[in-house]
Design a protein around this motif. Structure first.
Motif, PDB file in Angstrom:
ATOM      1  N   SER A  32      -1.010 -11.948 -11.385  1.00  0.00           N
ATOM      2  CA  SER A  32      -0.630 -11.248 -12.609  1.00  0.00           C
ATOM      3  C   SER A  32      -0.136  -9.842 -12.299  1.00  0.00           C
ATOM      4  O   SER A  32      -0.162  -9.401 -11.154  1.00  0.00           O
ATOM      5  N   ASN A  33       0.278  -9.149 -13.351  1.00  0.00           N
ATOM      6  CA  ASN A  33       0.674  -7.752 -13.171  1.00  0.00           C
ATOM      7  C   ASN A  33      -0.498  -6.814 -13.447  1.00  0.00           C
ATOM      8  O   ASN A  33      -0.311  -5.638 -13.685  1.00  0.00           O
ATOM      9  N   ASP A  34      -1.719  -7.353 -13.398  1.00  0.00           N
ATOM     10  CA  ASP A  34      -2.923  -6.569 -13.646  1.00  0.00           C
ATOM     11  C   ASP A  34      -3.658  -6.206 -12.355  1.00  0.00           C
ATOM     12  O   ASP A  34      -4.834  -5.846 -12.393  1.00  0.00           O
ATOM     13  N   VAL A  35      -2.990  -6.293 -11.233  1.00  0.00           N
ATOM     14  CA  VAL A  35      -3.620  -6.018  -9.937  1.00  0.00           C
ATOM     15  C   VAL A  35      -3.299  -4.593  -9.511  1.00  0.00           C
ATOM     16  O   VAL A  35      -2.147  -4.170  -9.538  1.00  0.00           O
ATOM     17  N   GLY A  36      -4.328  -3.860  -9.127  1.00  0.00           N
ATOM     18  CA  GLY A  36      -4.161  -2.499  -8.635  1.00  0.00           C
ATOM     19  C   GLY A  36      -5.077  -2.260  -7.453  1.00  0.00           C
ATOM     20  O   GLY A  36      -5.908  -3.117  -7.110  1.00  0.00           O
ATOM     21  N   ARG A  95      -7.135  -2.163 -15.408  1.00  0.00           N
ATOM     22  CA  ARG A  95      -6.909  -3.256 -14.456  1.00  0.00           C
ATOM     23  C   ARG A  95      -8.236  -3.762 -13.885  1.00  0.00           C
ATOM     24  O   ARG A  95      -8.415  -4.963 -13.680  1.00  0.00           O
ATOM     25  N   CYS A  96      -9.188  -2.858 -13.660  1.00  0.00           N
ATOM     26  CA  CYS A  96     -10.524  -3.280 -13.193  1.00  0.00           C
ATOM     27  C   CYS A  96     -11.216  -4.130 -14.255  1.00  0.00           C
ATOM     28  O   CYS A  96     -11.820  -5.163 -13.945  1.00  0.00           O
ATOM     29  N   LEU A  97     -11.139  -3.690 -15.502  1.00  0.00           N
ATOM     30  CA  LEU A  97     -11.743  -4.461 -16.588  1.00  0.00           C
ATOM     31  C   LEU A  97     -11.093  -5.835 -16.725  1.00  0.00           C
ATOM     32  O   LEU A  97     -11.772  -6.832 -16.999  1.00  0.00           O
ATOM     33  N   LYS A  98      -9.774  -5.901 -16.519  1.00  0.00           N
ATOM     34  CA  LYS A  98      -9.076  -7.187 -16.622  1.00  0.00           C
ATOM     35  C   LYS A  98      -9.478  -8.142 -15.501  1.00  0.00           C
ATOM     36  O   LYS A  98      -9.541  -9.346 -15.707  1.00  0.00           O
ATOM     37  N   LEU A  99      -9.773  -7.600 -14.311  1.00  0.00           N
ATOM     38  CA  LEU A  99     -10.303  -8.443 -13.240  1.00  0.00           C
ATOM     39  C   LEU A  99     -11.632  -9.045 -13.676  1.00  0.00           C
ATOM     40  O   LEU A  99     -11.856 -10.246 -13.533  1.00  0.00           O
ATOM     41  N   LEU A 100     -12.522  -8.212 -14.202  1.00  0.00           N
ATOM     42  CA  LEU A 100     -13.834  -8.698 -14.627  1.00  0.00           C
ATOM     43  C   LEU A 100     -13.728  -9.678 -15.787  1.00  0.00           C
ATOM     44  O   LEU A 100     -14.518 -10.623 -15.883  1.00  0.00           O
ATOM     45  N   ALA A 101     -12.742  -9.493 -16.648  1.00  0.00           N
ATOM     46  CA  ALA A 101     -12.534 -10.438 -17.748  1.00  0.00           C
ATOM     47  C   ALA A 101     -11.976 -11.766 -17.237  1.00  0.00           C
ATOM     48  O   ALA A 101     -12.351 -12.832 -17.716  1.00  0.00           O
TER      49      ALA A 101
END
Length: 98
Positions: free
Chosen positions: A35-39, A74-80
């Motif tokens: 995804s584009n949610d990786v940092g 982005r960290c929260l989206k990983l956990l989600a």
């Protein structure tokens, strides 16, 4: 000058990437990685909690913590995307003096 050229290349690489979709909640680590949610800070979390899930060598992921709201989200989206990480998240306290 080298830093400027490196940043220009980084911007060009980003512009040439294929469009990626955001990771959906509970979609799993694999979906999140594409995804584009990786940092950097979220990759650092993954490296420490599930290193086997990385699509690159763990040594390529360096220490990083969220520097702004975008990083934190982005960290929260990983956990989600991978809720099982939440159970082990407390171990991240050993990764930083902050």
């Amino acid at each position: 000058m080298n830093q400027l050229l490196l940043k220009a290349q980084e911007i060009a690489d980003l512009l040439n990437e294929e469009d990626k979709k955001p990771a959906e909640p509970e979609s799993g680590v694999e979906a999140w990685l594409t995804s584009n949610d990786v940092g950097n800070s979220s990759l650092f979390i993954l490296k420490n909690l599930r290193p086997e899930a990385l699509n690159k060598h763990p040594d390529e992921v360096r220490y990083a913590h969220p520097h702004d709201v975008g990083d934190f989200v982005r960290c929260l989206k990983l956990l989600a995307a991978e809720p099982s990480l939440v159970d082990d998240f407390w171990t991240m306290r050993n990764c930083s003096d902050v």
